[in-house]
Motif scaffolding. Structure first.
Motif, mmCIF file in Angstrom:
data_model
loop_
_atom_site.group_PDB
_atom_site.id
_atom_site.type_symbol
_atom_site.label_atom_id
_atom_site.label_comp_id
_atom_site.label_asym_id
_atom_site.label_seq_id
_atom_site.Cartn_x
_atom_site.Cartn_y
_atom_site.Cartn_z
ATOM 1 N N LEU A 1 17.622 1.649 65.151
ATOM 2 C CA LEU A 1 16.391 1.547 64.393
ATOM 3 C C LEU A 1 15.790 0.203 64.752
ATOM 4 N N THR B 1 9.320 -0.628 63.546
ATOM 5 C CA THR B 1 8.604 0.565 63.107
ATOM 6 C C THR B 1 7.190 0.172 62.717
ATOM 7 N N THR C 1 5.413 2.417 57.021
ATOM 8 C CA THR C 1 6.548 1.815 57.730
ATOM 9 C C THR C 1 7.843 2.111 56.984
ATOM 10 N N ASP D 1 11.052 4.215 58.326
ATOM 11 C CA ASP D 1 12.380 3.603 58.377
ATOM 12 C C ASP D 1 13.403 4.428 57.602
ATOM 13 N N SER E 1 14.271 7.520 59.511
ATOM 14 C CA SER E 1 15.115 7.207 60.671
ATOM 15 C C SER E 1 16.550 6.897 60.260
ATOM 16 N N LEU F 1 20.826 -1.609 63.580
ATOM 17 C CA LEU F 1 19.744 -1.667 62.599
ATOM 18 C C LEU F 1 19.047 -3.019 62.734
ATOM 19 N N PHE G 1 15.675 -3.437 59.072
ATOM 20 C CA PHE G 1 15.472 -2.304 58.168
ATOM 21 C C PHE G 1 15.046 -2.829 56.799
#
Length: 101
Positions: A24, A27, A37, A41, A44, A60, A63
């Motif tokens: 991730l 974004t 966003t 997130d 995902s 990540l 995040f």
């Protein structure tokens, strides 16, 4: 790094098998998909949690960035706890964050 042929700065290393790398990254909001966003997130991370196995590497990066700091760190902690509390299907996780204490 060793999986892609990069130099590993160590005298010795034991490299286990990895079935997939799930990441991730940055974004952005999407008006065409009608997702903020944060929504993107969360979607995902839910997919990552669904696909991750004991041999997966989960990356990540920032995040929870698309929300208030307290909410973002809470979401990150929840995601990390969810992945780490798996008894037999716990992936390796590397997380980076912008949160400051």
């Amino acid at each position: 790094m060793a999986h892609i042929g990069s130099h590993v700065p160590a005298k010795r290393v034991l490299v286990g098998l990895t079935d997939r790398v799930l990441a991730l990254g940055k974004t952005t909001e999407s008006l065409s998909r009608r997702m903020s966003t944060l929504s993107a997130d969360l979607s995902s991370v839910a997919k990552i949690a669904e696909l991750a196995s004991a041999k997966s590497l989960v990356l990540l990066d920032e995040f929870g960035r698309g929300t208030a700091p307290v909410d973002g760190i809470s979401l990150l902690c929840g995601a990390l706890a969810s992945l780490s509390l798996r008894s037999d299907n716990r992936p390796s996780v590397l997380a980076a964050t912008h949160f400051q204490g």
